[in-house]
Design a protein around this motif. Structure first.
Motif, PDB file in Angstrom:
ATOM      1  N   GLY A 189     126.327  -2.760  42.715  1.00 20.76           N
ATOM      2  CA  GLY A 189     126.485  -1.662  42.761  1.00 20.76           C
ATOM      3  C   GLY A 189     126.030  -0.846  43.942  1.00 20.76           C
ATOM      4  O   GLY A 189     124.773  -1.117  44.176  1.00 20.76           O
ATOM      5  N   PRO A 190     126.873   0.408  44.417  1.00 20.69           N
ATOM      6  CA  PRO A 190     125.940   1.051  45.352  1.00 20.69           C
ATOM      7  C   PRO A 190     124.657   1.520  45.272  1.00 20.69           C
ATOM      8  O   PRO A 190     123.965   1.448  46.103  1.00 20.69           O
ATOM      9  N   SER A 191     124.495   1.856  43.862  1.00 17.31           N
ATOM     10  CA  SER A 191     123.366   2.594  43.545  1.00 17.31           C
ATOM     11  C   SER A 191     122.123   1.417  43.573  1.00 17.31           C
ATOM     12  O   SER A 191     120.911   1.918  43.904  1.00 17.31           O
ATOM     13  N   SER A 192     122.536   0.374  43.336  1.00 13.69           N
ATOM     14  CA  SER A 192     121.323  -0.866  43.552  1.00 13.69           C
ATOM     15  C   SER A 192     121.076  -0.965  45.084  1.00 13.69           C
ATOM     16  O   SER A 192     119.935  -1.512  44.957  1.00 13.69           O
ATOM     17  N   TRP A 193     121.796  -0.756  46.004  1.00 14.49           N
ATOM     18  CA  TRP A 193     121.529  -0.935  47.346  1.00 14.49           C
ATOM     19  C   TRP A 193     121.047   0.085  47.919  1.00 14.49           C
ATOM     20  O   TRP A 193     120.578   0.169  49.011  1.00 14.49           O
ATOM     21  N   THR A 194     120.789   1.351  47.552  1.00 13.57           N
ATOM     22  CA  THR A 194     120.379   2.375  48.039  1.00 13.57           C
ATOM     23  C   THR A 194     118.790   2.609  48.275  1.00 13.57           C
ATOM     24  O   THR A 194     118.157   2.277  47.536  1.00 13.57           O
ATOM     25  N   LYS A 195     118.523   3.335  49.106  1.00 19.49           N
ATOM     26  CA  LYS A 195     117.026   3.215  49.615  1.00 19.49           C
ATOM     27  C   LYS A 195     116.447   4.100  48.606  1.00 19.49           C
ATOM     28  O   LYS A 195     116.941   5.077  48.399  1.00 19.49           O
ATOM     29  N   PRO A 196     115.024   3.793  48.039  1.00 20.56           N
ATOM     30  CA  PRO A 196     114.407   4.801  47.316  1.00 20.56           C
ATOM     31  C   PRO A 196     113.808   5.730  48.245  1.00 20.56           C
ATOM     32  O   PRO A 196     113.687   5.954  49.222  1.00 20.56           O
ATOM     33  N   ASP A 238     129.138  -2.738  53.059  1.00 21.42           N
ATOM     34  CA  ASP A 238     128.975  -1.802  52.326  1.00 21.42           C
ATOM     35  C   ASP A 238     130.064  -0.703  52.492  1.00 21.42           C
ATOM     36  O   ASP A 238     129.772   0.606  52.172  1.00 21.42           O
TER      37      ASP A 238
END
Length: 53
Positions: A46-53, A24
């Motif tokens: 994309g980075p937003s797809s991998w961000t923790k909720p 990352d």
């Protein structure tokens, strides 16, 4: 791809080696690969797809 730094995902557990590695550190992309098959390629997101909720 140069400059890729892989690390074991924090979401990987101690469940018999079923882990993924994540890179990352690249701008605009997160790479994911199977720890047991490092030569088998990587998926990207994309980075937003991998961000923790």
């Amino acid at each position: 791809m140069s400059g890729v730094r892989w690390h074991t995902s924090t979401r990987s557990g101690n469940n018999g080696g079923n882990c993924v590695e994540v890179a990352d550190n690249l701008p605009g992309v997160v790479l994911v690969r199977d720890t047991k098959d490092r030569a088998g390629g990587a998926s990207s997101a994309g980075p937003s797809s991998w961000t923790k909720p």
